[in-house]
Design an enzyme around this catalytic site. Structure first.
Site, PDB file in Angstrom:
ATOM      1  N   GLY A  41     -13.358  17.673 -31.250  1.00  0.00           N
ATOM      2  CA  GLY A  41     -13.668  17.641 -29.833  1.00  0.00           C
ATOM      3  C   GLY A  41     -15.152  17.874 -29.631  1.00  0.00           C
ATOM      4  O   GLY A  41     -15.819  18.479 -30.476  1.00  0.00           O
TER       5      GLY A  41
ATOM      6  N   GLN B  36     -22.668  20.093 -25.224  1.00  0.00           N
ATOM      7  CA  GLN B  36     -23.115  20.343 -26.598  1.00  0.00           C
ATOM      8  C   GLN B  36     -24.190  19.350 -27.053  1.00  0.00           C
ATOM      9  O   GLN B  36     -24.888  19.610 -28.026  1.00  0.00           O
ATOM     10  CB  GLN B  36     -21.919  20.271 -27.559  1.00  0.00           C
ATOM     11  CG  GLN B  36     -20.942  21.418 -27.372  1.00  0.00           C
ATOM     12  CD  GLN B  36     -19.727  21.237 -28.264  1.00  0.00           C
ATOM     13  OE1 GLN B  36     -18.820  20.509 -27.919  1.00  0.00           O
ATOM     14  NE2 GLN B  36     -19.735  21.873 -29.428  1.00  0.00           N
TER      15      GLN B  36
ATOM     16  N   CYS C 288     -16.223  25.901 -33.800  1.00  0.00           N
ATOM     17  CA  CYS C 288     -16.981  25.168 -32.793  1.00  0.00           C
ATOM     18  C   CYS C 288     -18.177  24.524 -33.478  1.00  0.00           C
ATOM     19  O   CYS C 288     -18.852  25.175 -34.281  1.00  0.00           O
ATOM     20  CB  CYS C 288     -17.456  26.120 -31.699  1.00  0.00           C
ATOM     21  SG  CYS C 288     -18.430  25.304 -30.419  1.00  0.00           S
ATOM     22  N   LEU C 289     -18.429  23.257 -33.167  1.00  0.00           N
ATOM     23  CA  LEU C 289     -19.577  22.577 -33.777  1.00  0.00           C
ATOM     24  C   LEU C 289     -20.889  23.242 -33.389  1.00  0.00           C
ATOM     25  O   LEU C 289     -21.891  23.092 -34.085  1.00  0.00           O
ATOM     26  CB  LEU C 289     -19.596  21.100 -33.366  1.00  0.00           C
ATOM     27  CG  LEU C 289     -18.411  20.263 -33.874  1.00  0.00           C
ATOM     28  CD1 LEU C 289     -18.497  18.847 -33.344  1.00  0.00           C
ATOM     29  CD2 LEU C 289     -18.353  20.266 -35.394  1.00  0.00           C
TER      30      LEU C 289
ATOM     31  N   HIS D  71     -10.905  24.460 -24.852  1.00  0.00           N
ATOM     32  CA  HIS D  71     -12.158  24.862 -25.501  1.00  0.00           C
ATOM     33  C   HIS D  71     -13.320  24.009 -24.970  1.00  0.00           C
ATOM     34  O   HIS D  71     -14.384  24.543 -24.616  1.00  0.00           O
ATOM     35  CB  HIS D  71     -11.986  24.687 -27.018  1.00  0.00           C
ATOM     36  CG  HIS D  71     -13.206  24.931 -27.841  1.00  0.00           C
ATOM     37  ND1 HIS D  71     -13.298  25.967 -28.748  1.00  0.00           N
ATOM     38  CD2 HIS D  71     -14.399  24.260 -27.912  1.00  0.00           C
ATOM     39  CE1 HIS D  71     -14.491  25.921 -29.328  1.00  0.00           C
ATOM     40  NE2 HIS D  71     -15.173  24.899 -28.851  1.00  0.00           N
ATOM     41  N   GLU D  72     -13.106  22.686 -24.875  1.00  0.00           N
ATOM     42  CA  GLU D  72     -14.187  21.804 -24.401  1.00  0.00           C
ATOM     43  C   GLU D  72     -14.479  22.046 -22.922  1.00  0.00           C
ATOM     44  O   GLU D  72     -15.635  21.959 -22.489  1.00  0.00           O
ATOM     45  CB  GLU D  72     -13.833  20.328 -24.627  1.00  0.00           C
ATOM     46  CG  GLU D  72     -13.529  19.920 -26.055  1.00  0.00           C
ATOM     47  CD  GLU D  72     -14.534  20.402 -27.068  1.00  0.00           C
ATOM     48  OE1 GLU D  72     -15.712  20.593 -26.718  1.00  0.00           O
ATOM     49  OE2 GLU D  72     -14.129  20.626 -28.223  1.00  0.00           O
TER      50      GLU D  72
ATOM     51  N   HIS E 280     -16.865  24.741 -22.533  1.00  0.00           N
ATOM     52  CA  HIS E 280     -18.259  24.315 -22.760  1.00  0.00           C
ATOM     53  C   HIS E 280     -18.875  23.793 -21.455  1.00  0.00           C
ATOM     54  O   HIS E 280     -20.041  24.054 -21.163  1.00  0.00           O
ATOM     55  CB  HIS E 280     -18.326  23.184 -23.790  1.00  0.00           C
ATOM     56  CG  HIS E 280     -18.314  23.642 -25.220  1.00  0.00           C
ATOM     57  ND1 HIS E 280     -19.260  24.484 -25.736  1.00  0.00           N
ATOM     58  CD2 HIS E 280     -17.483  23.347 -26.255  1.00  0.00           C
ATOM     59  CE1 HIS E 280     -19.013  24.695 -27.022  1.00  0.00           C
ATOM     60  NE2 HIS E 280     -17.938  24.020 -27.363  1.00  0.00           N
TER      61      HIS E 280
END
Ligand code: NI
Length: 228
Positions: free
Chosen positions: A46, A51, A91-92, A133-134, A137
């Site tokens: 995702g 991000q 998380c990226l 989660h996204e 962000h």
């Protein structure tokens, strides 16, 4: 298509609250394609526009193991949520860290698709976790915000140290031997967590459901360290 740069914690731009997308046009669709390319290359399951330093309410996800279930959600809104699930999240933007986070197990979400058409969808398990989660962000929130106050500075320090940040090196030198030992202990606990969990939570039904979800998560992780 182009791979985009992913912002990393504690970059303050990750704290920006994204504004709604007003027009779904070819420019936005080009960004969506770039976000998918960036997410698959990472590899991740995702990615939120925040991000990649675009502060619009837009996210992409694909929790399948063979890149066969891409979704793009523009201006996502959660209409319903129920159930509770706890899973290890990464998380990226916080590479290398996985911690348990509690989320709703099922959500119903409304969004615009890549043609700008309003859609509703039910998501559960890993997909539901990923969307939640996204969406965090997009509000400037990171999964590390759910962790204890004690843990967050250590993650920040370690990431900065890996990038050779001088003040981070100083912070690390300032860490007492005691807290270093604590980090080691928590790593050791994490390695044995499945056993501890089995001991701590007796319910076979809950455990069966959980195990299946953990398998999904670790299957995705087998593609390499996976981030969302
Ligand atoms: Ni993330």
């Amino acid at each position: 298509m182009a791979k985009l740069n992913i912002l990393e914690f504690p970059d303050p731009r990750l704290r920006t609250k994204a504004a709604p997308v007003e027009v779904v046009d070819d420019g936005l669709r080009a960004l969506i394609d770039d976000m998918f390319e960036t997410m698959y290359a990472a590899p991740g399951i995702g990615l939120a526009a925040t991000q990649v330093d675009v502060h619009r309410r837009l996210l992409v996800t694909d929790v399948s193991s063979d890149s066969s279930a891409p979704y793009v959600l523009i201006n996502p809104e959660i209409l319903e949520k129920d159930g509770v699930m706890v899973s290890d999240e990464g998380c990226l933007s916080v590479p290398g860290y996985y911690e348990e986070v509690e989320r709703a197990e099922h959500i119903r979400v409304r969004f615009l698709d890549r043609q700008g058409v309003s859609q509703e969808m039910d998501a559960e398990g890993l997909l539901a976790v990923c969307i939640q989660h996204e969406m965090d962000h997009l509000d400037g929130k990171l999964f590390v915000d759910y962790l204890s106050e004690a843990k967050r500075p250590r993650i920040r320090t370690k990431l900065q140290k890996e990038r050779g940040h001088p003040s981070a090196r100083r912070d690390l030198e300032d860490l007492s031997r005691g807290s270093r030992a604590q980090v080691e202990v928590s790593r050791a606990i994490r390695r044995h967590r499945p056993d501890l969990r089995r001991l701590a939570r007796g319910s076979p039904v809950a455990e069966a459901g959980k195990t299946r979800r953990q398998e999904q998560l670790s299957a995705s992780r087998d593609r390499d360290a996976v981030g969302i």
